[in-house]
Motif scaffolding. Sequence first.
Motif, PDB file in Angstrom:
ATOM      1  N   ALA A   1      46.106  10.560  95.249  1.00  0.00           N
ATOM      2  CA  ALA A   1      46.407  11.628  94.290  1.00  0.00           C
ATOM      3  C   ALA A   1      47.789  12.244  94.483  1.00  0.00           C
ATOM      4  O   ALA A   1      48.303  12.911  93.577  1.00  0.00           O
ATOM      5  N   ASP A   2      48.414  12.031  95.652  1.00  0.00           N
ATOM      6  CA  ASP A   2      49.707  12.662  95.947  1.00  0.00           C
ATOM      7  C   ASP A   2      50.899  11.752  95.681  1.00  0.00           C
ATOM      8  O   ASP A   2      52.048  12.208  95.747  1.00  0.00           O
ATOM      9  N   VAL A   3      50.675  10.477  95.390  1.00  0.00           N
ATOM     10  CA  VAL A   3      51.770   9.507  95.345  1.00  0.00           C
ATOM     11  C   VAL A   3      52.828   9.883  94.311  1.00  0.00           C
ATOM     12  O   VAL A   3      54.026   9.936  94.603  1.00  0.00           O
ATOM     13  N   GLY A   4      52.409  10.154  93.071  1.00  0.00           N
ATOM     14  CA  GLY A   4      53.372  10.481  92.018  1.00  0.00           C
ATOM     15  C   GLY A   4      54.172  11.732  92.319  1.00  0.00           C
ATOM     16  O   GLY A   4      55.392  11.770  92.139  1.00  0.00           O
ATOM     17  N   ARG A   5      53.479  12.751  92.793  1.00  0.00           N
ATOM     18  CA  ARG A   5      54.145  14.021  93.121  1.00  0.00           C
ATOM     19  C   ARG A   5      55.148  13.841  94.255  1.00  0.00           C
ATOM     20  O   ARG A   5      56.271  14.346  94.200  1.00  0.00           O
ATOM     21  N   PHE A   6      54.756  13.114  95.284  1.00  0.00           N
ATOM     22  CA  PHE A   6      55.650  12.907  96.430  1.00  0.00           C
ATOM     23  C   PHE A   6      56.846  12.032  96.067  1.00  0.00           C
ATOM     24  O   PHE A   6      57.944  12.235  96.588  1.00  0.00           O
ATOM     25  N   LEU A   7      56.657  11.057  95.189  1.00  0.00           N
ATOM     26  CA  LEU A   7      57.784  10.243  94.741  1.00  0.00           C
ATOM     27  C   LEU A   7      58.837  11.115  94.053  1.00  0.00           C
ATOM     28  O   LEU A   7      60.045  10.920  94.246  1.00  0.00           O
ATOM     29  N   LYS A   8      58.402  12.078  93.257  1.00  0.00           N
ATOM     30  CA  LYS A   8      59.349  12.968  92.569  1.00  0.00           C
ATOM     31  C   LYS A   8      60.082  13.881  93.551  1.00  0.00           C
ATOM     32  O   LYS A   8      61.284  14.122  93.410  1.00  0.00           O
ATOM     33  N   LEU A   9      59.362  14.380  94.554  1.00  0.00           N
ATOM     34  CA  LEU A   9      59.957  15.349  95.471  1.00  0.00           C
ATOM     35  C   LEU A   9      60.811  14.713  96.558  1.00  0.00           C
ATOM     36  O   LEU A   9      61.847  15.258  96.947  1.00  0.00           O
ATOM     37  N   TYR A  10      60.381  13.560  97.058  1.00  0.00           N
ATOM     38  CA  TYR A  10      60.994  13.031  98.281  1.00  0.00           C
ATOM     39  C   TYR A  10      61.810  11.760  98.087  1.00  0.00           C
ATOM     40  O   TYR A  10      62.322  11.201  99.056  1.00  0.00           O
ATOM     41  N   THR A  11      61.905  11.267  96.837  1.00  0.00           N
ATOM     42  CA  THR A  11      62.753  10.109  96.561  1.00  0.00           C
ATOM     43  C   THR A  11      63.663  10.453  95.389  1.00  0.00           C
ATOM     44  O   THR A  11      63.552  11.523  94.788  1.00  0.00           O
ATOM     45  N   GLU A  12      64.545   9.507  95.058  1.00  0.00           N
ATOM     46  CA  GLU A  12      65.435   9.703  93.914  1.00  0.00           C
ATOM     47  C   GLU A  12      65.116   8.733  92.782  1.00  0.00           C
ATOM     48  O   GLU A  12      65.919   8.536  91.879  1.00  0.00           O
ATOM     49  N   LEU A  13      63.938   8.137  92.816  1.00  0.00           N
ATOM     50  CA  LEU A  13      63.524   7.276  91.711  1.00  0.00           C
ATOM     51  C   LEU A  13      63.442   8.099  90.427  1.00  0.00           C
ATOM     52  O   LEU A  13      63.097   9.289  90.463  1.00  0.00           O
ATOM     53  N   PRO A  14      63.753   7.502  89.263  1.00  0.00           N
ATOM     54  CA  PRO A  14      63.637   8.241  88.003  1.00  0.00           C
ATOM     55  C   PRO A  14      62.234   8.807  87.817  1.00  0.00           C
ATOM     56  O   PRO A  14      61.239   8.206  88.253  1.00  0.00           O
ATOM     57  N   VAL A  15      62.159   9.960  87.175  1.00  0.00           N
ATOM     58  CA  VAL A  15      60.881  10.650  86.989  1.00  0.00           C
ATOM     59  C   VAL A  15      59.863   9.749  86.291  1.00  0.00           C
ATOM     60  O   VAL A  15      58.673   9.727  86.647  1.00  0.00           O
ATOM     61  N   GLU A  16      60.331   8.983  85.289  1.00  0.00           N
ATOM     62  CA  GLU A  16      59.411   8.105  84.549  1.00  0.00           C
ATOM     63  C   GLU A  16      58.800   7.056  85.477  1.00  0.00           C
ATOM     64  O   GLU A  16      57.616   6.727  85.370  1.00  0.00           O
ATOM     65  N   GLU A  17      59.624   6.517  86.409  1.00  0.00           N
ATOM     66  CA  GLU A  17      59.118   5.524  87.351  1.00  0.00           C
ATOM     67  C   GLU A  17      58.139   6.165  88.330  1.00  0.00           C
ATOM     68  O   GLU A  17      57.125   5.552  88.704  1.00  0.00           O
TER      69      GLU A  17
END
Length: 415
Positions: free
Chosen positions: A268-284
Amino acid sequence: MTYHPKSDFLRVMIERGFLADCTDYQGLDEVCAKGVVPGYIGFDATAASLHVGSLIQIMMLRWLQKTGGKPIVLMGGGTTKVGDPSFRAEERPLLTPAQIDANIAGIKAVFSSYVSFGSGPGDAMMVNNAEWLDALNYLDFLRDIGRHFSVNRMLSFESVKSRLDREQSLSFLEFNYMILQAYDFLELNRRYGCLLQMGGSDQWGNIVNGIDLTRRVLDHEIFGLTSHLLTTSDGRKMGKSQSGAVWLNGDMFSAYEFWQYWRNTTDADVGRFLKLYTELPVEECDRLGALEGSEINAAKIRLANEVTTLLHGAEAAAAAEATAREVFEKGGVGDDLPTITLSAADIGEGIANTALFVRAGLAPSGKEAKRLFAEGGARINDEVVTETRLMTLDEIAGGLKLTAGRKRHALVNIG
């Protein structure tokens, strides 16, 4: 959040889920859109490394620089001597100046992975608040600064109120912390033109105090912005693993352990953590976070690789992934596993197998190691261990692979 910002910085803060609150959305947006905004976050030097709980703040400084601002990393060489009481049940242990200096030296190493330091307009800078706090004259400070603070208002801040409501002692030393932090903002504005303070939402009262003080003393318009205090979806506080704190310094928490921490993220945390802790585009980030079943594991590996690359570099991330595959998919040992080296003196007539798990960071205590054994979650060289016993020098000499649960491993050898 319905505000539609003009500036890249505020847009990123909102789109990627950083923003909890801001003292003046429109005012901050306008100054960010016009030019270079110096902004700071303070970090007290209570340990030789920051941990994952601070990573959201570090990423905010990184995004500030990437969107045209100037990050100021404020090291609390002065305020660490007092200790932030915000939402703490008891007073922090006081550190000596030598301990504080050593901790600052350890923390400095992390920031160069996230922001670019230099002397240019948008280059990051690191400042120590001991520069101005150590030289304060107490009577002058009371007269010039203390008179701007209302005790009634200070008592109303949630960080103080929660302590008093539980009838837990709040020392006068700690009560002064919010005045010192407010003074930091004043000094950073006076010395470096700093316009923005950022921090976790537990720092809201301290930030507002600094803004009010700077307006009263210098008549300058400055801003505050807070991030959410993160917990995982199952309610755990960010920064802790089963074996203890997830430190950012590689000598305190290896790149492999760091990678593994993110690989073990709850679905459940994967999408949220990708936005906060990486620089991948939000859509990705949204696409990866929406994956289900076995596919979500690929998203977790992507998260682990991206976050580890930012801190430890691409080679360390690739080595960690290769080790994980070797250990988990092929049943091998892996070259990059956390390793503890014991001497013959450490082992003596024998060392308890529970002690090995504690020394390797796979259990926080002997009691927890015994519980792990009783639940069938411990293995030595891939064989389940259920009973406590002494391990001899001869048994350890060839090397041991310790396993806790399904995903946590360490090696033990003799040096």
